[in-house]
Scaffold this motif. Structure first.
Motif, PDB file in Angstrom:
ATOM      1  N   UNK A   2      -8.501   4.817  -0.517  1.00 46.15           N
ATOM      2  CA  UNK A   2      -7.662   4.262   0.787  1.00 46.15           C
ATOM      3  C   UNK A   2      -7.310   2.992   1.147  1.00 46.15           C
ATOM      4  N   UNK A   3      -8.511   2.168   0.928  1.00 41.85           N
ATOM      5  CA  UNK A   3      -8.381   0.775   0.925  1.00 41.85           C
ATOM      6  C   UNK A   3      -7.550   0.196  -0.287  1.00 41.85           C
ATOM      7  N   UNK A   4      -7.328   0.847  -1.347  1.00 40.61           N
ATOM      8  CA  UNK A   4      -6.389   0.393  -2.397  1.00 40.61           C
ATOM      9  C   UNK A   4      -4.879   0.716  -1.930  1.00 40.61           C
ATOM     10  N   UNK A   5      -4.827   1.833  -1.254  1.00 39.58           N
ATOM     11  CA  UNK A   5      -3.396   2.318  -0.942  1.00 39.58           C
ATOM     12  C   UNK A   5      -2.838   1.258   0.465  1.00 39.58           C
ATOM     13  N   UNK A   6      -4.013   1.172   1.230  1.00 40.39           N
ATOM     14  CA  UNK A   6      -3.472   0.263   2.517  1.00 40.39           C
ATOM     15  C   UNK A   6      -3.587  -1.144   2.309  1.00 40.39           C
ATOM     16  N   UNK A   7      -4.723  -1.724   1.578  1.00 37.76           N
ATOM     17  CA  UNK A   7      -4.653  -2.961   1.602  1.00 37.76           C
ATOM     18  C   UNK A   7      -4.533  -3.672   0.512  1.00 37.76           C
ATOM     19  N   UNK A   8      -4.484  -3.019  -0.750  1.00 37.40           N
ATOM     20  CA  UNK A   8      -4.283  -3.637  -2.050  1.00 37.40           C
ATOM     21  C   UNK A   8      -3.020  -3.255  -2.723  1.00 37.40           C
ATOM     22  N   UNK A   9      -1.720  -2.981  -2.132  1.00 33.95           N
ATOM     23  CA  UNK A   9      -0.592  -2.898  -2.973  1.00 33.95           C
ATOM     24  C   UNK A   9      -0.197  -1.704  -2.984  1.00 33.95           C
ATOM     25  N   UNK A  10      -1.072  -0.564  -2.263  1.00 33.38           N
ATOM     26  CA  UNK A  10      -0.115   1.024  -2.174  1.00 33.38           C
ATOM     27  C   UNK A  10      -0.214   1.507  -3.559  1.00 33.38           C
ATOM     28  N   UNK A  11       1.024   2.193  -3.535  1.00 34.73           N
ATOM     29  CA  UNK A  11       1.455   2.798  -4.871  1.00 34.73           C
ATOM     30  C   UNK A  11       2.084   1.999  -5.518  1.00 34.73           C
ATOM     31  N   UNK A  12       1.292   1.163  -6.573  1.00 36.10           N
ATOM     32  CA  UNK A  12       2.059   0.384  -7.502  1.00 36.10           C
ATOM     33  C   UNK A  12       1.695   0.784  -9.004  1.00 36.10           C
ATOM     34  N   UNK A  13       2.220   0.066  -9.979  1.00 36.65           N
ATOM     35  CA  UNK A  13       1.902   0.332 -11.290  1.00 36.65           C
ATOM     36  C   UNK A  13       0.588   0.386 -11.570  1.00 36.65           C
ATOM     37  N   UNK A  14      -0.167  -0.663 -10.931  1.00 38.96           N
ATOM     38  CA  UNK A  14      -1.520  -0.862 -11.272  1.00 38.96           C
ATOM     39  C   UNK A  14      -2.808  -0.088 -10.236  1.00 38.96           C
ATOM     40  N   UNK A  15      -2.121   0.997  -9.502  1.00 41.50           N
ATOM     41  CA  UNK A  15      -2.935   1.249  -8.393  1.00 41.50           C
ATOM     42  C   UNK A  15      -4.070   1.971  -9.081  1.00 41.50           C
TER      43      UNK A  15
END
Length: 154
Positions: free
Chosen positions: A103-116
């Motif tokens: 959740x933190x990755x998707x909300x605060x760290x760029x969301x759905x990106x290549x490096x997600x």
């Protein structure tokens, strides 16, 4: 320990506050390069976003799974309550840390990106030791103490 759905909800709300606030502070300090007084205030901006997510995930996913796994290992009638408490705590971290890190990755760290996926795995790896020790050494005992004071005669 909670004995009714109401008590379970109260316990979870208190635990969510202690765990989410601490982990948000931790992640902000990692992102900013260190701990500062500003981190404590900054965490209150993320808390209203992450706490409801943690509450729902704990009540619907992690809590039931932690109990299911614990009661496959321990029998509440014959095993010491401490083992059951510690087992539920450990399994809760095992399930909650990857979900909350996602959740933190998707909300605060760029969301759905290549490096997600890589960011999520790194976030989980960085958060797990903190979540594990914070839960076992601080949040768990503090929350159980607060809970026992609130529900002392019930």
């Amino acid at each position: 320990m909670p004995k009714s759905l109401f008590q379970e909800i109260v316990f979870t709300i208190i635990m969510v506050f202690f765990m989410v606030y601490a982990l948000v502070c931790y992640n902000i300090s990692l992102a900013t390069g260190g701990m500062s007084n500003a981190v404590f205030l900054g965490a209150f901006r993320e808390l209203p976003i992450m706490a409801p997510i943690a509450f729902v995930l704990d009540m619907l996913v992690a809590g039931p799974l932690a109990k299911r796994f614990t009661f496959r290992i321990f029998d509440p009638k014959s095993d010491k309550p401490l083992f059951i408490i510690l087992s539920i705590s450990v399994f809760s971290v095992i399930f909650m840390c990857p979900m909350m890190s996602l959740c933190a990755t998707l909300i605060f760290k760029g969301g759905f990106q290549r490096e997600a996926a890589a960011v999520w795995l790194q976030t989980t790896a960085m958060n797990f030791p903190m979540a594990f020790f914070w839960q076992l050494c601080f949040a768990g005992p503090i929350v159980r103490r607060i809970f026992s004071l609130v529900f002392r005669n019930r």
